[in-house]
Design a protein around this motif. Structure first.
Motif, PDB file in Angstrom:
ATOM      1  N   UNK A  27       0.826  -1.208   0.000  1.00  0.00           N
ATOM      2  CA  UNK A  27       0.000   0.000   0.000  1.00  0.00           C
ATOM      3  C   UNK A  27       0.857   1.253   0.000  1.00  0.00           C
ATOM      4  N   UNK A  28       1.948   1.238   0.775  1.00  0.00           N
ATOM      5  CA  UNK A  28       2.848   2.394   0.817  1.00  0.00           C
ATOM      6  C   UNK A  28       3.463   2.652  -0.546  1.00  0.00           C
ATOM      7  N   UNK A  29       3.877   1.599  -1.222  1.00  0.00           N
ATOM      8  CA  UNK A  29       4.505   1.744  -2.538  1.00  0.00           C
ATOM      9  C   UNK A  29       3.546   2.368  -3.549  1.00  0.00           C
ATOM     10  N   UNK A  30       2.328   1.848  -3.618  1.00  0.00           N
ATOM     11  CA  UNK A  30       1.342   2.372  -4.560  1.00  0.00           C
ATOM     12  C   UNK A  30       0.988   3.822  -4.258  1.00  0.00           C
ATOM     13  N   UNK A  31       0.691   4.115  -3.015  1.00  0.00           N
ATOM     14  CA  UNK A  31       0.226   5.459  -2.669  1.00  0.00           C
ATOM     15  C   UNK A  31       1.347   6.489  -2.672  1.00  0.00           C
ATOM     16  N   UNK A  32       2.555   6.097  -2.313  1.00  0.00           N
ATOM     17  CA  UNK A  32       3.683   7.021  -2.405  1.00  0.00           C
ATOM     18  C   UNK A  32       4.018   7.309  -3.868  1.00  0.00           C
ATOM     19  N   UNK A  33       3.820   6.320  -4.751  1.00  0.00           N
ATOM     20  CA  UNK A  33       4.031   6.571  -6.178  1.00  0.00           C
ATOM     21  C   UNK A  33       3.030   7.599  -6.704  1.00  0.00           C
ATOM     22  N   UNK A  34       1.774   7.506  -6.251  1.00  0.00           N
ATOM     23  CA  UNK A  34       0.791   8.545  -6.597  1.00  0.00           C
ATOM     24  C   UNK A  34       1.281   9.916  -6.134  1.00  0.00           C
ATOM     25  N   UNK A  35       1.748   9.970  -4.888  1.00  0.00           N
ATOM     26  CA  UNK A  35       2.214  11.248  -4.355  1.00  0.00           C
ATOM     27  C   UNK A  35       3.461  11.741  -5.076  1.00  0.00           C
ATOM     28  N   UNK A  36       4.308  10.835  -5.536  1.00  0.00           N
ATOM     29  CA  UNK A  36       5.489  11.243  -6.301  1.00  0.00           C
ATOM     30  C   UNK A  36       5.064  11.940  -7.590  1.00  0.00           C
ATOM     31  N   UNK A  37       4.015  11.423  -8.234  1.00  0.00           N
ATOM     32  CA  UNK A  37       3.505  12.082  -9.445  1.00  0.00           C
ATOM     33  C   UNK A  37       2.968  13.469  -9.107  1.00  0.00           C
ATOM     34  N   UNK A  38       2.242  13.585  -7.984  1.00  0.00           N
ATOM     35  CA  UNK A  38       1.763  14.911  -7.562  1.00  0.00           C
ATOM     36  C   UNK A  38       2.952  15.841  -7.318  1.00  0.00           C
TER      37      UNK A  38
END
Length: 196
Positions: free
Chosen positions: A121-132
């Motif tokens: 979950x951390x990997x997926x959601x941090x990747x979203x935040x990296x795009x932001x």
């Protein structure tokens, strides 16, 4: 149909934005980074878990340590960018959930008691935040150079700990001379979108 965002903003964030490979020596200030974060922190994540962590590499000594872990083609630009950020996923993000998801404080243990579940979950959601984060850098009038050509385990050992997983390194600054490679093609709408 037109978008609510004006054409100049669309260009700044997407159409004209590119991955920068060279930068001027104009510094990127802490105030600029704070403004970027204060914008992008509103991007959604699952259960508001917000697992992205940002390590700013400012000192010459830290920069030298980081460059050693970059792929050869990324070393020079990482060595010369005004600011470099290591973006990582905090695998212990669930400790913040009682504050970040207050209407269901039990989520910390009910959903994320297992480390393997947390890491996914951390990997997926941090990747979203990296795009932001990349879009936020562009919104600040700066260029971003995100890179995954690096020794991830080396970066983790050098700058992070066992609870943080590096996702990418991002060079940040004003674009320099010959900053852009030619734009690569994009898929068309019909190639991507299916209606069922």
């Amino acid at each position: 149909m037109s978008l609510a965002l004006d054409a100049a903003a669309q260009d700044l964030l997407f159409r004209e934005a590119r991955t920068a490979n060279t930068f001027t020596d104009e510094p990127v200030t802490d105030a600029q980074v704070q403004a970027i974060y204060d914008l992008v922190k509103y991007g959604p994540t699952s259960m508001n878990q917000s697992p992205l962590r940002v390590t700013l590499v400012r000192s010459a000594e830290a920069r030298e340590r980081l460059v050693r872990h970059m792929a050869e083609g990324n070393q020079k630009k990482t060595a010369t960018a005004p600011l470099v950020a290591i973006l990582s996923a905090d695998n212990e993000f669930h400790e913040e959930l009682p504050a970040l998801f207050p209407h269901f404080p039990q989520a910390k243990d009910a959903f994320f008691g297992d480390r393997v579940v947390r890491e996914g979950s951390a990997s997926l959601n941090a990747a979203l935040q990296a795009a932001y984060f990349i879009i936020g850098v562009r919104a600040a009038g700066l260029a971003a150079g995100p890179m995954t050509g690096l020794d991830f385990e080396g970066v983790r050992k050098e700058f992070l700990d066992d609870d943080h997983t590096p996702l990418m390194v991002v060079n940040i600054g004003k674009p320099g001379e010959d900053a852009w490679f030619p734009r690569s093609p994009r898929l068309e709408y019909e190639q991507v979108v299916t209606t069922v």
